[in-house]
Design an enzyme around this catalytic site. Structure first.
Site, PDB file in Angstrom:
ATOM      1  N   HIS A  59       0.840  -1.204   0.000  1.00 29.35           N
ATOM      2  CA  HIS A  59       0.000   0.000   0.000  1.00 29.35           C
ATOM      3  C   HIS A  59       0.876   1.256   0.000  1.00 29.35           C
ATOM      4  CE1 HIS A  59      -3.472   2.508   1.605  1.00 29.35           C
ATOM      5  NE2 HIS A  59      -2.434   3.236   1.974  1.00 29.35           N
ATOM      6  N   GLU A  60       1.844   1.292   0.918  1.00 28.69           N
ATOM      7  CA  GLU A  60       2.724   2.458   1.018  1.00 28.69           C
ATOM      8  C   GLU A  60       3.618   2.595  -0.210  1.00 28.69           C
ATOM      9  OE1 GLU A  60       2.251   4.675   3.201  1.00 28.69           O
ATOM     10  OE2 GLU A  60       0.877   3.523   4.458  1.00 28.69           O
ATOM     11  N   HIS A  63       1.843   4.513  -2.863  1.00 28.11           N
ATOM     12  CA  HIS A  63       2.017   5.967  -2.715  1.00 28.11           C
ATOM     13  C   HIS A  63       3.403   6.392  -3.205  1.00 28.11           C
ATOM     14  CE1 HIS A  63      -1.651   6.440  -0.498  1.00 28.11           C
ATOM     15  NE2 HIS A  63      -1.250   5.767   0.568  1.00 28.11           N
ATOM     16  N   ASP A 168      -5.557   8.730   3.731  1.00 28.42           N
ATOM     17  CA  ASP A 168      -5.558   9.035   2.298  1.00 28.42           C
ATOM     18  C   ASP A 168      -6.827   9.777   1.897  1.00 28.42           C
ATOM     19  OD1 ASP A 168      -3.162   7.636   2.144  1.00 28.42           O
ATOM     20  OD2 ASP A 168      -4.166   5.739   1.714  1.00 28.42           O
TER      21      ASP A 168
END
Length: 362
Positions: A59-60, A63, A168
């Site tokens: 997930h990170e 980004h 987010d």
């Protein structure tokens, strides 16, 4: 950083686990033991936590790698009990770019959930009534493990899209508002909504689940901090380093002693110093250097000074210096103008500059 385990790096991004993450593993095991679960059940839940945090890393990375497309680097990703944190050098200020970076993380979890649906008969789980479903899910099977992972990824998407900083969803909301409003106004609205949700979570936490109180504080102060940072950046926008340069400074020579530096520090307000030899900057001495060698006061500056330093130009934007503070992990830079030392700039002086700029004109 103390208390972190470095796992390696991906695309130049360091992956670290904070020591408090182990507390989560112990806590999950403790809860299962209290419920009378057998070893297989405990191991299933521990494995789920570990695999779920791999999903958090992905997930990170979503980004980070999206931000990299806009020439924004990520220093590291740190895993905490409440999730992961990607340390981006900065958030993109263009609404479209911020929207893409903010959505990239939840999008990864959506993809993971879709892949799990292809191998897990998710629909069949919802055909059971509540009692049967509880019995089915209690079995420590690999299929149940994947179903739990599917649900966890869906929850990550929902939680992260809560329209509140620092989630987010708060950044998505600001980006959407920024298409019509200025960034400062958009941040103010998104921050207010986030703080309102934090108060709601706090009340629900008092009534039902104390963990919601922790989330409430996390959201409230995250929203407040984001709003303050954007306001400060707005005040600094277009202003140059020379406007916030500290010019009345004490210059050290390489033969000054640590005791000399301590005396100068105690006599005034300076904590960091430039070291000059033959009209050239040869190093810098910070308060950290002085404290480290305070027990050897006769040690000379040339033996402790930092020779690996950067200078900034007086014509550079202050916002660029703020980025350098984060990137270089320093809070003090000599300022040069036309090849000559003009002074220094540090976080304290910039803070004072912001205070003066924030005072409304009469």
């Amino acid at each position: 950083m103390k208390g972190v385990l470095k796992l390696g790096s991906i695309s130049g991004i360091k992956i670290e686990v904070h020591w408090t993450f182990t507390l989560l593993l112990f806590w999950v095991a403790f809860l299962e033991i209290q419920r009378g679960s057998n070893l297989d059940r405990i191991l299933l839940n521990e494995a789920l936590i570990l695999v779920l945090f791999i999903c958090v890393v992905l997930h990170e990375l979503g980004h980070a790698l999206t931000a990299k497309r806009f020439n924004i680097n990520t220093q590291k990703i740190t895993l905490l009990p409440i999730g992961g944190v990607a340390m981006l050098e900065k958030m993109p200020e263009k609404p479209r770019q911020e929207l893409l970076v903010a959505l990239a993380g939840p999008a990864v979890n959506v993809v993971i959930a879709i892949l799990l649906v292809l191998v897990v008969p998710v629909k069949s789980y919802f055909d059971f009534d509540a009692i049967v479903l509880e019995e089915v899910l209690y079995q420590p099977t690999f299929q149940n493990f994947l179903f739990y992972l599917f649900i966890a990824n869906i929850m990550l998407v929902v939680f992260n899209l809560i329209p509140a900083f620092p989630m987010d969803g708060g950044r998505v909301l600001r980006a959407l508002l920024s298409f019509k409003l200025g960034r400062v106004e958009a941040t103010g609205i998104a921050s207010s909504i986030g703080q309102g949700l934090a108060i709601l979570f706090f009340i629900l936490g008092l009534l039902f689940n104390p963990f919601l109180i922790l989330i409430a504080f996390f959201i409230f102060f995250g929203a407040y901090g984001e709003n303050q940072m954007v306001k400060q950046n707005s005040l600094l926008e277009g202003h140059m380093v020379r406007e916030a340069t500290l010019t009345n400074i004490t210059l050290l020579s390489p033969i000054h002693t640590i005791k000399d530096v301590m005396d100068i520090t105690l006599a005034g307000t300076e904590k960091d110093f430039v070291v000059i030899e033959k009209d050239e900057i040869v190093g810098i001495v910070t308060q950290k250097h002085v404290l480290k060698h305070a027990s050897t006061p006769l040690l000379v500056v040339k033996d402790v000074m930092d020779k690996d330093f950067k200078t900034v130009d007086a014509s550079m934007e202050i916002l660029k210096v703020m980025e350098l503070f984060a990137k270089e992990k320093k809070s003090f830079f000599p300022v040069m103008e036309e090849g000559t030392l003009a002074g220094v700039i540090d976080r304290t002086n910039i803070g004072e500059y912001i205070l003066f700029k924030s005072v409304p004109l009469k």
